[in-house]
Design a protein around this motif. Sequence first.
Motif, PDB file in Angstrom:
ATOM      1  N   GLN B  95       0.814  -1.212   0.000  1.00  0.00           N
ATOM      2  CA  GLN B  95       0.000   0.000   0.000  1.00  0.00           C
ATOM      3  C   GLN B  95       0.857   1.275   0.000  1.00  0.00           C
ATOM      4  O   GLN B  95       0.482   2.258  -0.620  1.00  0.00           O
ATOM      5  CB  GLN B  95      -0.918  -0.015   1.225  1.00  0.00           C
ATOM      6  CG  GLN B  95      -1.971   1.069   1.241  1.00  0.00           C
ATOM      7  CD  GLN B  95      -3.002   0.835   2.344  1.00  0.00           C
ATOM      8  OE1 GLN B  95      -2.933  -0.134   3.079  1.00  0.00           O
ATOM      9  NE2 GLN B  95      -3.962   1.719   2.453  1.00  0.00           N
ATOM     10  N   GLU B  96       2.019   1.239   0.692  1.00  0.00           N
ATOM     11  CA  GLU B  96       2.799   2.464   0.840  1.00  0.00           C
ATOM     12  C   GLU B  96       3.987   2.483  -0.112  1.00  0.00           C
ATOM     13  O   GLU B  96       5.012   1.877   0.173  1.00  0.00           O
ATOM     14  CB  GLU B  96       3.325   2.613   2.274  1.00  0.00           C
ATOM     15  CG  GLU B  96       2.267   2.759   3.330  1.00  0.00           C
ATOM     16  CD  GLU B  96       1.739   1.414   3.807  1.00  0.00           C
ATOM     17  OE1 GLU B  96       2.369   0.385   3.488  1.00  0.00           O
ATOM     18  OE2 GLU B  96       0.696   1.378   4.476  1.00  0.00           O
ATOM     19  N   PRO B  97       3.872   3.216  -1.209  1.00  0.00           N
ATOM     20  CA  PRO B  97       4.979   3.227  -2.174  1.00  0.00           C
ATOM     21  C   PRO B  97       6.209   3.946  -1.636  1.00  0.00           C
ATOM     22  O   PRO B  97       7.318   3.720  -2.092  1.00  0.00           O
ATOM     23  CB  PRO B  97       4.397   3.966  -3.380  1.00  0.00           C
ATOM     24  CG  PRO B  97       3.305   4.803  -2.832  1.00  0.00           C
ATOM     25  CD  PRO B  97       2.758   4.069  -1.649  1.00  0.00           C
ATOM     26  N   GLN B 159       5.355   4.095  -6.910  1.00  0.00           N
ATOM     27  CA  GLN B 159       4.289   3.105  -6.913  1.00  0.00           C
ATOM     28  C   GLN B 159       4.357   2.260  -8.196  1.00  0.00           C
ATOM     29  O   GLN B 159       4.210   1.040  -8.155  1.00  0.00           O
ATOM     30  CB  GLN B 159       2.933   3.805  -6.815  1.00  0.00           C
ATOM     31  CG  GLN B 159       1.820   2.843  -6.484  1.00  0.00           C
ATOM     32  CD  GLN B 159       0.627   3.547  -5.865  1.00  0.00           C
ATOM     33  OE1 GLN B 159       0.258   4.639  -6.270  1.00  0.00           O
ATOM     34  NE2 GLN B 159       0.024   2.929  -4.876  1.00  0.00           N
ATOM     35  N   ARG B 160       4.644   2.937  -9.314  1.00  0.00           N
ATOM     36  CA  ARG B 160       4.737   2.188 -10.560  1.00  0.00           C
ATOM     37  C   ARG B 160       5.957   1.279 -10.566  1.00  0.00           C
ATOM     38  O   ARG B 160       5.916   0.160 -11.086  1.00  0.00           O
ATOM     39  CB  ARG B 160       4.761   3.161 -11.745  1.00  0.00           C
ATOM     40  CG  ARG B 160       3.374   3.710 -12.019  1.00  0.00           C
ATOM     41  CD  ARG B 160       3.368   4.637 -13.194  1.00  0.00           C
ATOM     42  NE  ARG B 160       3.778   5.983 -12.821  1.00  0.00           N
ATOM     43  CZ  ARG B 160       4.149   6.908 -13.697  1.00  0.00           C
ATOM     44  NH1 ARG B 160       4.188   6.614 -14.985  1.00  0.00           N
ATOM     45  NH2 ARG B 160       4.483   8.104 -13.287  1.00  0.00           N
ATOM     46  N   PRO B 179      -3.087  -0.241  -5.426  1.00  0.00           N
ATOM     47  CA  PRO B 179      -1.896   0.004  -6.253  1.00  0.00           C
ATOM     48  C   PRO B 179      -1.935   1.326  -6.989  1.00  0.00           C
ATOM     49  O   PRO B 179      -0.934   1.735  -7.567  1.00  0.00           O
ATOM     50  CB  PRO B 179      -1.919  -1.150  -7.255  1.00  0.00           C
ATOM     51  CG  PRO B 179      -3.362  -1.492  -7.396  1.00  0.00           C
ATOM     52  CD  PRO B 179      -3.966  -1.246  -6.040  1.00  0.00           C
ATOM     53  N   THR B 180      -3.071   2.003  -6.989  1.00  0.00           N
ATOM     54  CA  THR B 180      -3.145   3.215  -7.804  1.00  0.00           C
ATOM     55  C   THR B 180      -3.480   4.460  -6.997  1.00  0.00           C
ATOM     56  O   THR B 180      -3.792   5.500  -7.554  1.00  0.00           O
ATOM     57  CB  THR B 180      -4.195   3.047  -8.921  1.00  0.00           C
ATOM     58  OG1 THR B 180      -5.452   2.721  -8.328  1.00  0.00           O
ATOM     59  CG2 THR B 180      -3.816   1.963  -9.887  1.00  0.00           C
TER      60      THR B 180
END
Lengths: 312, 326
Positions: B95-97, B159-160, B179-180
């Motif tokens: 959840q945490e990028p 995140q990507r 994820p987004t």
Amino acid sequence: MSRGAWLISRLLQIVPTFLLIGLAVFVLARLLPGNAVMAMLGDRGTDEAVERMSHALGLDQSIFVQLVGFLEGVMSGRLGDSLAFRIPVTRLIGERLPVTMMLTGMATLFALLAAVPLAFVAALNANRWPDLVIRGIFQVGLSSPIFYVGLVLLTVFAAWLRWFPVGGYGDTLWERVYHLFLPAMTLGLSFAAIVMRNLRASILGVIHAEYVDFARAKGLRARVILTRHVMRNALIATVTLVGLQIGSLLGGAVITETVFAVPGVGRLMVDSIFARDYPVIQALTLVLAVFVSLAFLVTDIVQMWLDPRVGR
Amino acid sequence: MSLLSVENLHVTFSTPRGPVHAVDGVSFGVGAGEVLGIVGESGSGKSVTLRAIPKLLHANATVSGTVRWRGEDLHAMDDARLRAVRGGQVAVVFQEPMSALNPVLPIGVQIDEVLTAHTQFDAAARRKRGIELLGLVGIASAATRLGQFPHEFSGGMRQRAMIAIALAAAPALLLADEPTTALDVTIQDQILKLLLRLVGELGMALVLVTHDLGVVAETCDRVAVMYAGRLCETGTVHDVFLRPHHAYTHALLRSMPGEGAARSMLVPIPGQPPRIDAPVPGCAFAPRCTFTEARCATTRPALVAMADGHESACYAAARLGSEIAA
Ligand SMILES: Nc1ncnc2c1ncn2[C@@H]1O[C@H](COP(=O)(O)OP(=O)(O)OP(=O)(O)O)[C@@H](O)[C@H]1O
Ligand SMILES: [Mg+2]
């Protein structure tokens, strides 16, 4: 700012640092209570002798002339003669400094060799018996004064078991390592304890980090996770601590060298203080301060190498 | 047979202030090429459920229940087998990028280590795949980016990058936890399309945790609704959204602004979710529910099949009727 620029500016920082050290040593020497020349001459301090000596040392000149002269002397490596040994201070320190370097180097090596793996064992078994045993032992190490640890090691390993000499130094490298073994253990013990505690805490901080969980989610081997993801991040905080400890390590060397009769600069410092050998005290302060600031420089460079965020 | 099946999953954290029942009897399955959405309010146990699947929780978590991967008990696997499944077959997007990437390693290394662990690629092939992966998630000048560190990436790029890492070894199942969230709408669309393409072309299964019911409507085949660590309702998105059989789902859908569907975030229902440090004897939603009856507060409703593939744990299921006229 790029990392290259950061590195260059960090290296340049050393110039004002050295100047300030020089200035501090100069001022401190002149702040010493009483008349230095009187103190040096002691009973032989007749008015005439004091005047002669003051003139010889340039102490009758204005403070600025003295400062410039002092800095010039430092730059060109002329630091005067030892009053007690009657040889140039540079030669005296040149003979003694390598001994202390080797002692502190060995102490650091011993400390890291013991502290780093044990910190991992302790952290990975946090609050279970291996952790408690390791922390307990180091707690004792941390709370025992150096001279006491030194005397205990001397009594047990040198006097009773006769595995090691009671003191002194040697001529060959091997002999020196052998003579410095117990002193280095003594000096390294509290250092090891500090590093162990700090590293254990930073490993525990890192081991629950999201990126370590993510590394586990990738299906990496435990060893890879530990070395690549945990150790590197945990060491970043500890490296700074190790660098900052170099100063206290040198302080500890003074005591250790005295207990084990090691002919290093630590003992030289003590002897010079008792002998009021001002040129030696002044030069030693200068050399040790420069040494500590070089250690900080190395620490920062290692830090930069470990942590890509530094200097960006 | 489902690829992944989770049966009666319980997760209890022991904390200094006592036990926390974060996941309380959750069961679901995911088949190849299927997309399951997990929705629920903040704190309902979505992330904990996801992390429990590949055994990523720490020692303070007690996990019970069965998790089967292709029929094999995932929690009983030996280390080597578990390592092969993690990252190779079952990949996770956290959840945490910002914190999931190692700050001291270049992105390229963090992709590379997955490929080293799960493929036979040589260094050149791994690098090529790394560039390809970053391109796939829409990161420009991928070759340069491989050598950069997480702090040189924006939040959305991290995140990507994390999604690229998860996809590196072409897993059969992707567990994606919001994820987004850090992405703007265009990139969010692009990533979801990419994931759906992998689902369509490679038959990858996807579990998608999200707050966004619009995303669920657009991307998921089936949906699981969670509340206070419990599963309220599962079924196809069509069935659950059109004819909810749980009072919580019902309230959730009604709390959405506008006409349902397109891109609406969960708007909380009045009242607070219950504390999960003491197990609630009845239905956890009862205190906030407008359909309660006496037994709701005393006896926990079991998850029962309402229609084919549609399960719900609600005594009021029949009374909810067709009130959602979306
Ligand atoms: N390591 C932990 N120790 C103790 N309690 C935890 C731990 N991890 C999660 N919890 C608790 O478990 C519950 C469920 O958390 P979880 O992260 O699964 O929620 P979530 O549904 O993912 O919420 P969000 O939508 O905000 O991400 C929360 O009450 C949380 O406080
Ligand atoms: Mg979550």
